[in-house]
Design a protein around this motif. Structure first.
Motif, PDB file in Angstrom:
ATOM      1  N   PHE A   1       9.618  38.909  -6.709  1.00 24.58           N
ATOM      2  CA  PHE A   1       8.496  38.236  -6.293  1.00 24.58           C
ATOM      3  C   PHE A   1       9.073  37.262  -5.062  1.00 24.58           C
ATOM      4  O   PHE A   1       9.852  36.438  -5.238  1.00 24.58           O
ATOM      5  CB  PHE A   1       7.795  37.232  -7.103  1.00 24.58           C
ATOM      6  CG  PHE A   1       6.638  36.317  -6.514  1.00 24.58           C
ATOM      7  CD1 PHE A   1       5.302  36.997  -6.754  1.00 24.58           C
ATOM      8  CD2 PHE A   1       6.701  35.103  -6.380  1.00 24.58           C
ATOM      9  CE1 PHE A   1       4.542  36.292  -6.179  1.00 24.58           C
ATOM     10  CE2 PHE A   1       5.673  34.211  -5.975  1.00 24.58           C
ATOM     11  CZ  PHE A   1       4.410  34.798  -5.758  1.00 24.58           C
TER      12      PHE A   1
ATOM     13  N   LEU B   1       4.944  41.378  -3.503  1.00 21.89           N
ATOM     14  CA  LEU B   1       5.699  41.879  -4.708  1.00 21.89           C
ATOM     15  C   LEU B   1       6.331  43.153  -4.074  1.00 21.89           C
ATOM     16  O   LEU B   1       6.063  43.973  -3.505  1.00 21.89           O
ATOM     17  CB  LEU B   1       4.851  42.629  -5.498  1.00 21.89           C
ATOM     18  CG  LEU B   1       3.886  41.286  -6.348  1.00 21.89           C
ATOM     19  CD1 LEU B   1       2.843  42.076  -7.418  1.00 21.89           C
ATOM     20  CD2 LEU B   1       4.741  40.314  -7.268  1.00 21.89           C
TER      21      LEU B   1
ATOM     22  N   MET C   1      -3.661  35.324  -7.978  1.00 20.69           N
ATOM     23  CA  MET C   1      -2.391  34.269  -7.467  1.00 20.69           C
ATOM     24  C   MET C   1      -2.803  33.332  -6.521  1.00 20.69           C
ATOM     25  O   MET C   1      -2.874  32.113  -6.622  1.00 20.69           O
ATOM     26  CB  MET C   1      -1.002  34.885  -7.185  1.00 20.69           C
ATOM     27  CG  MET C   1      -0.308  35.188  -8.337  1.00 20.69           C
ATOM     28  SD  MET C   1       0.505  34.236  -9.485  1.00 20.69           S
ATOM     29  CE  MET C   1       1.846  33.539  -8.685  1.00 20.69           C
TER      30      MET C   1
ATOM     31  N   GLU D   1       4.505  29.593 -12.463  1.00 24.07           N
ATOM     32  CA  GLU D   1       5.680  30.219 -12.970  1.00 24.07           C
ATOM     33  C   GLU D   1       5.727  31.340 -14.271  1.00 24.07           C
ATOM     34  O   GLU D   1       6.600  32.072 -14.115  1.00 24.07           O
ATOM     35  CB  GLU D   1       6.924  29.047 -13.209  1.00 24.07           C
ATOM     36  CG  GLU D   1       7.442  28.216 -12.135  1.00 24.07           C
ATOM     37  CD  GLU D   1       6.730  27.035 -11.617  1.00 24.07           C
ATOM     38  OE1 GLU D   1       7.141  26.326 -10.812  1.00 24.07           O
ATOM     39  OE2 GLU D   1       5.314  27.063 -12.084  1.00 24.07           O
TER      40      GLU D   1
ATOM     41  N   VAL E   1       4.493  34.363 -12.817  1.00 20.57           N
ATOM     42  CA  VAL E   1       5.457  35.413 -12.085  1.00 20.57           C
ATOM     43  C   VAL E   1       6.511  35.675 -13.085  1.00 20.57           C
ATOM     44  O   VAL E   1       7.186  36.993 -12.767  1.00 20.57           O
ATOM     45  CB  VAL E   1       6.034  34.204 -10.801  1.00 20.57           C
ATOM     46  CG1 VAL E   1       7.199  34.823 -10.139  1.00 20.57           C
ATOM     47  CG2 VAL E   1       5.065  33.882  -9.850  1.00 20.57           C
ATOM     48  N   HIS E   2       6.970  34.708 -13.843  1.00 20.97           N
ATOM     49  CA  HIS E   2       8.062  35.153 -15.055  1.00 20.97           C
ATOM     50  C   HIS E   2       7.665  36.597 -15.641  1.00 20.97           C
ATOM     51  O   HIS E   2       8.246  37.473 -15.963  1.00 20.97           O
ATOM     52  CB  HIS E   2       8.303  34.103 -15.823  1.00 20.97           C
ATOM     53  CG  HIS E   2       9.487  34.372 -16.824  1.00 20.97           C
ATOM     54  ND1 HIS E   2       9.362  34.934 -18.097  1.00 20.97           N
ATOM     55  CD2 HIS E   2      10.624  33.976 -16.697  1.00 20.97           C
ATOM     56  CE1 HIS E   2      10.314  34.946 -18.818  1.00 20.97           C
ATOM     57  NE2 HIS E   2      11.165  34.621 -17.895  1.00 20.97           N
TER      58      HIS E   2
ATOM     59  N   LEU F   1      12.822  31.234 -13.041  1.00 20.72           N
ATOM     60  CA  LEU F   1      12.566  32.488 -12.552  1.00 20.72           C
ATOM     61  C   LEU F   1      13.649  33.554 -12.230  1.00 20.72           C
ATOM     62  O   LEU F   1      13.520  34.598 -11.991  1.00 20.72           O
ATOM     63  CB  LEU F   1      11.533  32.263 -11.311  1.00 20.72           C
ATOM     64  CG  LEU F   1      10.152  31.691 -11.556  1.00 20.72           C
ATOM     65  CD1 LEU F   1       9.530  31.393 -10.241  1.00 20.72           C
ATOM     66  CD2 LEU F   1       9.374  32.563 -12.529  1.00 20.72           C
TER      67      LEU F   1
END
Length: 1308
Positions: A19, A198, A215, A230, A233-234, A684
């Protein structure tokens, strides 16, 4: 499991690898982006500034190392873009691709939006730039447009100032409130672009787009998202796996779930870019033509303002190549800093962003001779000259149009699709009003109706319901009273589920996705079906010659892997122009390499799917390869393919772990509306240590590692294999994508050096292939082996050489002039030489020019001159373009065996070359240039007719020289001679030669020789075959003893000799006043002197003088052939005719040569009839075979004999009549062709009309034979005659047609 292993070991199974956030670095401030073409004339808001990768998570993935420069450049190809609050700030989505040196690909998906600039330093810097800009503008007049354009000419139309984000801009928009592009920090708010990206191993475009869109929505919504960013994304980095093949996967974005699917092992590979958009943008016919150019590995340049369009079209086209793969440079989005790469002299597929309002005519490209230019926004394409059409193109276009129509897409429209993205953030643009959304849904349902998903009456009900207030109230009333309207409710529910986005169920975006996926797969199946039809039997022609992989890889370049000639001979005629080019491409060679390697290692996935499809097609459609037809076979698996996709998307196989709270410090992940926060790196950069999926992938990975280690012991060392494959497979494989990460002059020079080496290697390979193929053909004509080249294949190889020369000449050009770099160079040379010529009043070139001297006396010298050859081409009105002229000049030089010499002469003007080319250009690398010319020189070893055979309609001057036997008394004639020259393409007609053209020449011993010479012009005759020579027998000295006739094509220099060695005149020889002579190509003495021993074998020629002068002299010389030799000669002559008909029609050459030349059917039968013939009697005139035929016919025609014949069987009587009829017709012709000529004509007519085997028994049984033949004569041996009849009967299967020159004046 440790974090690092989660971050790397499990990566191959992860949906997303990285990311990334790109934007402005507030610490370094505003940095102008010189590489992107800085233009100080523009207002600061429109200039280009460097962007930076602000953050990436995780730091690195072992399987896919992070290339920071490439990602930054492709996320923001135009650098940062600034706006004020007065300008539109729409979000944009685009994709990109990074191709590694081994050909593997990584995909990037980018969501770009505008964020307010909070740094006072950047605002004040922008203010300062504005003040400086305004001061400059007021103090001096703005520069002229020409000077500003020249300052940025290097960046061409790829000017750095029009980002795709400016697409909606127009000068009016910014000038509405104040001076255009103004900025004042006290009253304006400054915004700058930021990109979320991405990086994924597979092209899951729809899923990535929706995730990034959610997002962005999370930071623009008035309320904070459910979890810190987070967590999402994680989740996508570490907890969402790649879907297993043949399965679908559901994972969760910020607001709604996202579904993606992956095709199974037997299906076409994943392709998520919407083909519907590609077809709509280009139109079906245009797309098929661009697709054909891609298959033939031409240079493809896509041109659009919109990055996503560039990517969609590029991926769409390469997706359709299945089972083949693009092997060359592939850069769908070419960053401004890489414009020099358009100079690459290799096939490429690149995308160039156009500046708004830039006209195509202003776009100067280094090379266009082999370029396919695709203007996506204007739905317009420019194609290279002379490229073949795709087989069954019209039926193919029709089938594709029908598939598109079934989804409600007009095949012709080419109208751009809606630019509004599904699921884009509400804050980023005005939200769509409800009515618009309802009509969009209605249109969607109408499309479903067309697709057979909704019945007609349901649509009618929907249309009635849509926006009808009365019906809505009525339905509400029925509900309150407990009555249900089931169908209306069901339909209403369907509309609601589609119109309410983000509320669960199937949203409009999901419906669109499903529809796109179904349409994609159906269109791809139609393309795949074409290749399955065309290459159904390809395996039969693959040559498996190596015992093991190592020896195959080592000798790859020397090996012949595919029997091209046999494959082409098995194809329908209409397919050949395309297939002959296609099987020479790198993508086809790689496909065949993969097939051969599959016997030692696992099949390449695309090949496995393709072979399975072919096996399946064979089961349903059993046919012999010989029964191949060009009839169009439609794709039969459309429904099944769409159903497989639909089932996967409707029934989810796997759901990923939901996003959840992470172990973060309190106060981090703080929400601030409109700003994307700085994410917490420590949570992350490491993956989870306890989820089942990670353990499972790790176990799988360990198992795979063990398996790989075992296989490495069994097979070649992988590094060695990769090295071999790099060398063996392609000339430019390591140049598939320019290195984005290092743009130093040294790297650019190294890249250019690779190009130079690649071009030299390609030249070596091409010339070797041309030589080997051509010599193979000659070996066959000399009686060895099998031919492995066809005229079509030869033409393909020469076209390929022309393309290579164009690419060499366009490499490193200083300034492009015209579409053909080679012709432009030639014109410069011509202008310079003609100027020098005028100054010196001397011959055209200072280089002493070789004159082509002929081996015969009498032909005037033909001057060899590069300029003269150019003038020939310039005078051809049939050729309209520079590219066409360059190709014609190459073909002419190749045919004259002067290509290397001409190019050497062109390049010896070094001052001109330096003026036209940069230092790194191929033509300025001395050593490589010498090797290149040497490779071209090797082509002089073989004969080409590539100019004569292609330009069939041009007018060509021919010189005819008639050479009498070398005694002065024989040369004088009072009669009026005439000639008629015939070739493979036609004849000149009878041309009278004026008497006053008698010329005298002297040989080295000063002996005089007289000859008659004349020049005439007529349409190209092709290779010359025969000359008819005659005279009108007028005057006292009418008898004429002719040695030979010489004919020269004054453009190509080809000279043909037509031997005669006989008298023309009444009462001498056989009394002939005209003869048909058969020609042979003459090797010039210059070529003989230069020791070119290896050359094309001579064509058949006129029967030798020994045989033709007279039977008396023949018997006197004692050169009679034996009976065995005579029979062998007849068999050989008949065999040659049969072979002639087994060749493709365009390559057969002259049948006249096989019928009447030396070792021909007529010559062999003459020898048969001469055997044991009582021809010479003391003090009596010579008797000819024709005398025997005439006497036999007279005997048959005598009255009492006809009475006897009536008793014989009816067919025999008919045969007698036919023989008498033909002989009388030949005798009554007004032509004076002599007795040998008449016998020749009888044999030719008998062969044509299939009567020879019937006539032979009549002549054998005729009593005249006893008086005129010895007892031992072959004609009196019944066994031999029966054998002869059997041999001649084999010609009955073939349609023999006779040249007009042979049968002129015969009335049958």
């Amino acid at each position: 499991m440790s974090g690092s292993s989660a971050g790397s070991g499990a990566a191959p199974c992860r949906l997303v690898h990285y990311f990334v956030i790109c934007g402005i670095d507030t610490e370094t401030g505003l940095e102008p982006d010189e590489l992107a073409g800085e233009n100080l004339e523009q207002s600061p808001l429109r200039r280009t500034f460097k962007s930076k990768v602000l953050a990436r998570y995780p730091e690195n993935v072992e399987w896919n190392p992070f290339d920071q420069d490439a990602v930054n450049m492709l996320c923001m190809p135009k650098g940062l873009s600034f706006r004020t609050q007065a300008e539109p700030r729409e979000t944009q989505f685009h994709s990109f691709i990074i191709t590694k040196e081994d050909g593997s690909r990584t995909y990037g998906f980018v969501h770009t939006f505008y964020e307010e600039v909070t740094s006072p330093q950047i605002c004040s810097a922008m203010q300062t730039l504005y003040q400086m800009h305004n001061a400059e503008n007021t103090s001096s007049n703005p520069p002229s447009s020409s000077s500003s354009s020249s300052s940025s000419s290097s960046s061409s139309s790829m000017d750095s100032l029009a980002s795709s984000l400016d697409e909606a801009d127009s000068p009016a928009s910014s000038s509405s409130s104040r001076r255009p592009g103004g900025y004042d920090s006290s009253r304006d708010t400054l915004y700058v672009s930021k990109a979320l990206c991405l990086i994924t191993p597979m092209p899951f475009m729809h899923a990535s787009r929706r995730f990034l869109s959610q997002m962005h929505r999370a930071v623009t919504d008035s309320s904070a998202p459910p979890l810190p960013l987070e967590s999402y994304v994680h989740n996508i980095l570490y907890e969402v796996p790649l879907p297993a093949p043949g399965r679908s996967l559901k994972f969760h974005g910020v607001y709604e779930p996202i579904v993606c699917q992956r095709p199974g092992p037997g299906e076409l590979p994943l392709a998520d870019f919407p083909l519907a958009e590609t077809f709509s943008l280009l139109g079906v016919e245009n797309l098929v033509q661009v697709f054909t150019c891609t298959l033939l590995e031409m240079q493809i340049l896509l041109y659009s303002q919109d990055y996503q369009r560039l990517m969609t079209v590029a991926e769409g086209i390469t997706t359709l190549l299945f089972p083949f793969q693009w092997q060359h440079v592939y850069v769908p989005i070419l960053p401004a800093s890489l414009l020099h790469f358009l100079d690459a002299p290799v096939p490429y597929l690149m995308g160039l962003q156009s500046k708004e309002g830039t006209d195509r005519s202003k776009l100067e490209l280094p090379q266009e001779a082999n370029l396919c230019f695709v203007d996506i926004d204007n739905h317009y394409i420019e194609l290279p000259e002379d490229f073949p059409h795709f087989p069954n193109e019209s039926e193919f276009v029709q089938e594709l149009s029908e598939v598109l129509l079934s989804f409600g897409i007009s095949a012709i429209s080419g109208a751009p699709p809606r630019t509004r993205t599904p699921g884009s953030a509400p804050g980023s643009a005005p939200s769509t009003p409800g009515r618009e959304r309802r009509t969009a849904v209605l249109r969607q349902l109408e499309d479903d109706g067309r697709n057979g998903n909704l019945a007609g009456e349901e649509l009618a009900v929907l249309e009635l319901l849509q926006g009808n207030a009365t019906l809505e109230r009525l339905q509400a009333l029925t509900k309150r009273t407990g009555v249900t309207v089931a169908r209306v409710d069901a339909l209403r529910a369907r509309i609601k589920s589609q119109s309410i986005e983000g509320q669960g169920g199937r949203t409009a975006a999901e419906e669109e996705e499903l529809r796109n996926a179904k349409l994609n797969v159906q269109l791809r199946e139609v393309f795949a079906s074409r290749f399955i039809t065309m290459f159904a039997d390809y395996e039969a022609f693959v040559i498996q010659s190596a015992p093991d992989l190592e020896s195959w890889l080592t000798n790859r370049e020397q090996m012949h892997n595919f029997d091209k000639a046999s494959f082409l001979s098995d194809q329908p005629e209409p397919y050949l122009p395309f297939l002959s080019h296609f099987i020479e491409t790198q993508m086809f060679a790689t496909f065949i390499d993969n097939k051969i390697m599959s016997q030692w290692e696992e099949k390449e996935p695309l090949l496995r799917v393709f072979d399975t499809r072919i096996d399946k097609a064979r089961l349903y459609n059993v046919r012999a390869p010989s029964l191949r037809s060009s009839s169009y076979q439609r794709c039969s698996v459309l429904k099944e393919a769409a159903q497989a996709i639909e089932q996967r998307l409707m029934k989810i196989d796997h759901t990923a772990i939901h996003p959840h709270l992470l172990d973060m410090k309190i106060g981090q992940g703080k929400y601030e509306q409109g700003f994307f926060p700085k994410l917490q790196a420590d949570v992350l950069n490491t993956g989870p240590s306890n989820n089942k999926w990670s353990h499972r992938t790790a176990t799988t990975q360990r198992r795979n590692d063990r398996h790989r280690q075992q296989s490495e012991h069994l097979t070649l060392d992988n590094d060695l294999k990769e090295k071999y494959m790099q060398e063996a497979r392609s000339l430019q494989k390591n140049l598939r994508q320019p290195k984005l990460s290092d743009l130093s002059p040294a790297v650019i020079a190294q890249t250019n050096w690779k190009f130079v080496e690649g071009l030299l290697k390609e030249c070596r390979v091409k010339t070797k292939r041309m030589l080997v193929a051509k010599m193979g053909r000659e070996a066959v004509e000399l009686g060895h082996g099998e031919a492995n080249i066809t005229g079509l294949e030869e033409n393909t190889l020469i076209a390929s050489l022309c393309d290579l020369l164009e690419r060499i000449w366009s490499h490193g050009l200083q300034v492009k002039q015209g579409k053909s770099a080679l012709w432009s160079h030639l014109l410069h040379y011509q202008a310079r030489e003609e100027k020098l010529e005028q100054q010196a009043e001397s011959p055209v070139s200072n280089v002493p020019e070789r004159r082509k001297s002929e081996s015969s006396i009498g032909m005037p010298y033909l001057r060899v001159s590069l300029i003269q050859d150019m003038r020939h081409i310039q005078s051809m009105s049939e050729i309209k373009t520079d590219v066409g002229r360059a190709r014609a000049w190459i073909r002419l030089s190749l045919e004259k065996k002067l290509l290397s010499q001409h190019l050497k002469q062109l390049l010896c003007r070094q001052a001109l070359t330096k003026k036209l080319y940069k230092r790194y250009a191929f033509l300025r690398c001395e050593e490589e240039k010498e090797q290149f010319l040497f490779h071209l020189l090797s082509l002089n070893a073989v004969d080409y007719f590539c100019f004569t055979s292609v330009f069939t309609t041009i007018m060509i001057p021919y010189r005819v020289v008639i050479i009498p036997i070398k005694k002065l008394s024989n040369t004088m004639t009072t009669s009026n001679p005439w000639v008629c020259v015939s070739g493979e393409l036609g004849d000149s007609g009878i041309m009278q030669i004026p008497k006053n053209v008698l010329e005298m020449t002297f040989d080295s011993a000063f002996r005089p020789h007289a000859h008659i010479s004349a020049l005439f012009k007529c349409q190209n005759l092709g290779k010359l075959t025969t000359v008819q020579l005659g005279h009108d027998n007028a005057g006292l000295l009418a008898k004429w003893l002719v040695d030979c006739v010489m004919v020269r094509n004054e453009i190509t220099g080809h000279t043909y000799r037509f031997p005669c060695g006989r008298w023309l005149g009444k009462g001498v020889d056989d009394g002939s006043l005209e003869r048909v002579l058969i020609g042979e190509l003459v090797l010039s003495t210059a070529e003989e002197d230069s020791g070119r021993g290896c050359r094309t074998p001579p064509l058949q020629r006129s029967p030798s003088q020994i045989r033709r002068i007279s039977i008396t002299s023949m018997s006197a010389r004692g050169s009679k052939p034996t009976s065995a030799q005579i029979q062998e000669g007849i068999g050989e002559a008949v065999n040659n005719i049969i072979k002639h008909f087994h060749k493709p029609e365009k390559e057969r050459g002259s049948l006249t040569v096989l019928l009447c030349g030396e070792n021909s059917l007529v010559a062999a039968l003459e020898q048969f009839f001469h055997h044991g013939f009582k021809s010479a009697r003391l003090f009596q005139k010579t008797v000819f075979v024709w005398d025997f035929v005439e006497k036999a016919v007279a005997y048959m025609e005598s009255a009492d004999q006809m009475g006897d014949l009536q008793e014989t069987a009816e067919p025999r009587g008919m045969t007698c009549q036919s023989l008498c009829h033909y002989v009388n017709a030949i005798n009554s012709t007004r032509r004076n062709i002599g007795k040998d000529g008449k016998f020749q004509l009888l044999v030719c007519l008998g062969a044509r009309d299939r009567l020879l085997p019937q006539w032979l028994p009549l002549l054998v049984e005729c009593p005249v034979i006893l008086r005129m033949y010895e007892d031992t004569a072959l004609l009196r041996d019944r066994t031999t005659v029966n054998a002869l009849i059997g041999v001649v009967e084999t010609l009955h299967d073939f349609p023999i047609t006779l040249e007009a020159s042979l049968v002129k004046g015969i009335d049958l």
